[in-house]
Write a protein that holds these residues in place. Structure first.
Motif, short mmCIF file in Angstrom:
data_model
loop_
_atom_site.label_atom_id
_atom_site.label_comp_id
_atom_site.label_asym_id
_atom_site.label_seq_id
_atom_site.Cartn_x
_atom_site.Cartn_y
_atom_site.Cartn_z
N VAL A 135 17.14 -3.50 4.07
CA VAL A 135 16.44 -3.94 5.45
C VAL A 135 17.27 -2.74 6.79
N SER A 136 18.39 -2.88 7.00
CA SER A 136 18.83 -2.11 8.10
C SER A 136 19.34 -0.19 8.25
N LEU A 137 19.22 0.09 6.93
CA LEU A 137 19.26 1.18 6.50
C LEU A 137 18.32 1.45 7.00
N VAL A 138 17.25 0.76 6.44
CA VAL A 138 15.48 1.93 6.15
C VAL A 138 15.05 1.56 7.31
N SER A 139 15.22 0.63 8.30
CA SER A 139 15.00 0.55 10.40
C SER A 139 15.90 1.23 11.03
N ILE A 140 17.23 1.74 10.18
CA ILE A 140 18.04 2.89 11.53
C ILE A 140 17.83 4.49 10.75
N VAL A 141 17.31 4.22 10.02
CA VAL A 141 16.45 5.85 9.55
C VAL A 141 15.08 5.70 10.79
N GLU A 206 5.75 -8.56 2.75
CA GLU A 206 6.51 -9.41 4.08
C GLU A 206 7.57 -8.31 4.55
N LEU A 207 8.66 -7.72 3.18
CA LEU A 207 10.37 -7.43 3.38
C LEU A 207 9.07 -6.26 4.55
N TRP A 208 8.23 -5.16 4.15
CA TRP A 208 8.12 -3.95 5.40
C TRP A 208 7.60 -4.48 6.80
N PHE A 209 6.88 -5.61 6.66
CA PHE A 209 6.58 -5.62 8.12
C PHE A 209 7.55 -6.02 8.89
N GLY A 210 8.70 -7.06 8.51
CA GLY A 210 10.10 -6.69 8.69
C GLY A 210 10.79 -5.52 9.16
N VAL A 211 10.63 -4.81 8.18
CA VAL A 211 10.96 -3.20 8.79
C VAL A 211 11.28 -2.80 9.41
N ALA A 212 9.19 -2.79 9.71
CA ALA A 212 8.75 -2.07 10.51
C ALA A 212 9.17 -2.87 11.95
N SER A 213 9.16 -4.11 11.90
CA SER A 213 9.16 -4.71 13.46
C SER A 213 10.91 -4.33 14.18
N LEU A 214 11.92 -4.25 13.00
CA LEU A 214 13.31 -3.93 13.19
C LEU A 214 13.39 -2.33 13.91
N ILE A 273 24.77 -1.53 15.07
CA ILE A 273 25.34 -2.60 15.22
C ILE A 273 24.77 -4.06 15.27
N SER A 274 23.71 -3.89 16.41
CA SER A 274 23.16 -5.19 17.34
C SER A 274 21.77 -4.92 16.09
N LEU A 275 21.21 -3.87 16.18
CA LEU A 275 20.29 -3.79 14.61
C LEU A 275 20.72 -4.96 13.25
N ILE A 276 22.12 -4.49 13.15
CA ILE A 276 22.56 -5.01 11.04
C ILE A 276 22.47 -6.71 12.34
#
Length: 336
Positions: A135-141, A206-214, A273-276
Motif C-alpha cells: 500500500v505504501s509503495l503504490v501510494s508513494i508512486v 476496499e484496498l484500492w480506496f485506501g490507496v487512493a486516499s493515501l 516516511i509519514s505516509l508509511i
C-alpha cells in the motif's frame, strides 16, 4: 642556568568521547529503567511465542465432501490419493504426505476427515507487513505523480489550472486523513461500486480506496514541496534556457526540475516516511495492514507488550530502510 625543562601543554580529554559516553550511559539507563518498570507490572513475557506470527507450520485437514465409502487409497511420489464413492457420484482427493485417517471400505459422512498434511504459512504480522509495504509503495508512486503535476499547475500562468491546484491542496491539507479515508470508503467507494454493479462490472476492493486516499493525501503535500523546490531555483536559470531556444517545458524538464529534485529530496523523504506510518489508519476500513494485524494478534494472544513493541520495531525497520535509500539518492545526486 636553570636546569628546569620545559613541559608541553597537556592535551585535554576529547569532548566528543565524553558526550558519546554520556549518550551510552543515558541509553543504558533508559533501558534499565524500562526493564525495572516492567518487573513491577506482574506481567509474564512470552517472547518465544512471537515467531509463529511470522511463519508457522499448519496442519491442514482434508474433509470428505460427500457421503459414501472409501473405494481406494493409493500412495505415489509423496502424494496420497483417496476416492470416495456413493450410489450416484465419486470424489477424488489428493494431498501430500501419507497421514490417512480412514481405511479402504470404511463409510464416511460429509465433513469427516480423510487425512491431513503439514503446510508452511506466513503469519499474521508478516501478512500485515506485506500489505503495509504494498500500500505504501503504490501510494508513494501515485503521490509523486499527482504531486508533480499539481505542483507544476500551482505555479502555472493558467488561472484555471492554478486555482484547481490551490483548491485541491487546501482541501486535502485542511482535513484529517482519517476523515478522508472514511469518505473514500463509505461515500465515494459505495457510489462507485453501486454504479459499477448497475453496469454489470466488477467491484473495486476496499484496498484500492485506501490507496487512493493515501495517494491523494500525499499528493497535496508533495505538490507544495515541488512548488517550493521549483521556486527556490533562480529565475535566471529559466531565462537563460529560454534565451538558448528551449521551450518552457523543455527548460523545466532539463534545467529546473533536476536542480529542484536535489533540494526537495529530504522533505520528500520525510513525507513518505509519514505516509508509511499513516497507512496504519487503513485498519478502520477493514484493511489488515500491520497495525490492524497486531491488534488482531493481541486480541487472540493477550500479549500486548511483546506484539506492540514488535510492531513498532517493524515500522522502524521500514522507515529506516527508506531513509537510508534516500540518503543514497542524495549522495548520487550530489556527485552528479
Amino acid at each position: 642556568m636553570s636546569n628546569t625543562e620545559k613541559v608541553g601543554p597537556v592535551k585535554g580529554i576529547n569532548k566528543d568521547i565524553i558526550w558519546k559516553a554520556v549518550y551510552v550511559f543515558l541509553l543504558i539507563g533508559t533501558c534499565a529503567g524500562f526493564y525495572w518498570a516492567t518487573t513491577q507490572t506482574n506481567y509474564i513475557w512470552h517472547w518465544n511465542r512471537l515467531p509463529k506470527y511470522f511463519y508457522f507450520i499448519d496442519t491442514v485437514e482434508v474433509p470428505a465432501e460427500i457421503e459414501g465409502r472409501v473405494a481406494s487409497i493409493t500412495h505415489a511420489k509423496g502424494q496420497t490419493a483417496i476416492i470416495v464413492k456413493d450410489d450416484d457420484e465419486s470424489e477424488h482427493y489428493t494431498f501430500p504426505g501419507n497421514d490417512v485417517r480412514v481405511s479402504e471400505g470404511s463409510f464416511v459422512y460429509m465433513g469427516d476427515v480423510l487425512g491431513s498434511y503439514e503446510e508452511g504459512r506466513i503469519g499474521l504480522l508478516t501478512d500485515g507487513l506485506i500489505i503495509t509495504i504494498e500500500v505504501s509503495l503504490v501510494s508513494i508512486v501515485l503521490g509523486i505523480l499527482l504531486g508533480l503535476f499539481t505542483g507544476l499547475a500551482r505555479i502555472s500562468a493558467n488561472p484555471c489550472l492554478k486555482w484547481i491546484a490551490i483548491t485541491y491542496i487546501e482541501i486535502i491539507r485542511g482535513t484529517p486523513l482519517l476523515v478522508q479515508i472514511m469518505i473514500w470508503y463509505f461515500v465515494l467507494g459505495t457510489i462507485i461500486n453501486n454504479l459499477l454493479a448497475k453496469a454489470g462490472l466488477f467491484q473495486i476492493p476496499e484496498l484500492w480506496f485506501g490507496v487512493a486516499s493515501l495517494a491523494i493525501f500525499a499528493g497535496a503535500y508533495v505538490a507544495e514541496i515541488v512548488r517550493a523546490g521549483i521556486q527556490s531555483i533562480n529565475k535566471g536559470q529559466m531565462e537563460a534556457a529560454r534565451s538558448l531556444g528551449m521551450t518552457k517545458i523543455t527548460a523545466m524538464r532539463k534545467i529546473i526540475l533536476p536542480q529542484a529534485f536535489k533540494r526537495i529530496l529530504p522533505p520528500l523523504a520525510g513525507q513518505f516516511i509519514s505516509l508509511i506510518k499513516d497507512s496504519s489508519l487503513l485498519g478502520v476500513i477493514a484493511i489488515r495492514e500491520l497495525t490492524k494485524a497486531t491488534r488482531e494478534a493481541v486480541t487472540t494472544s493477550l500479549m500486548p507488550y511483546e506484539l506492540w513493541f514488535l510492531c513498532g520495531v517493524m515500522y522502524l525497520v521500514i522507515t529506516f530502510a527508506l531513509s537510508m535509500f534516500v540518503q543514497y539518492l542524495e549522495q548520487r545526486t550530489a556527485e552528479a
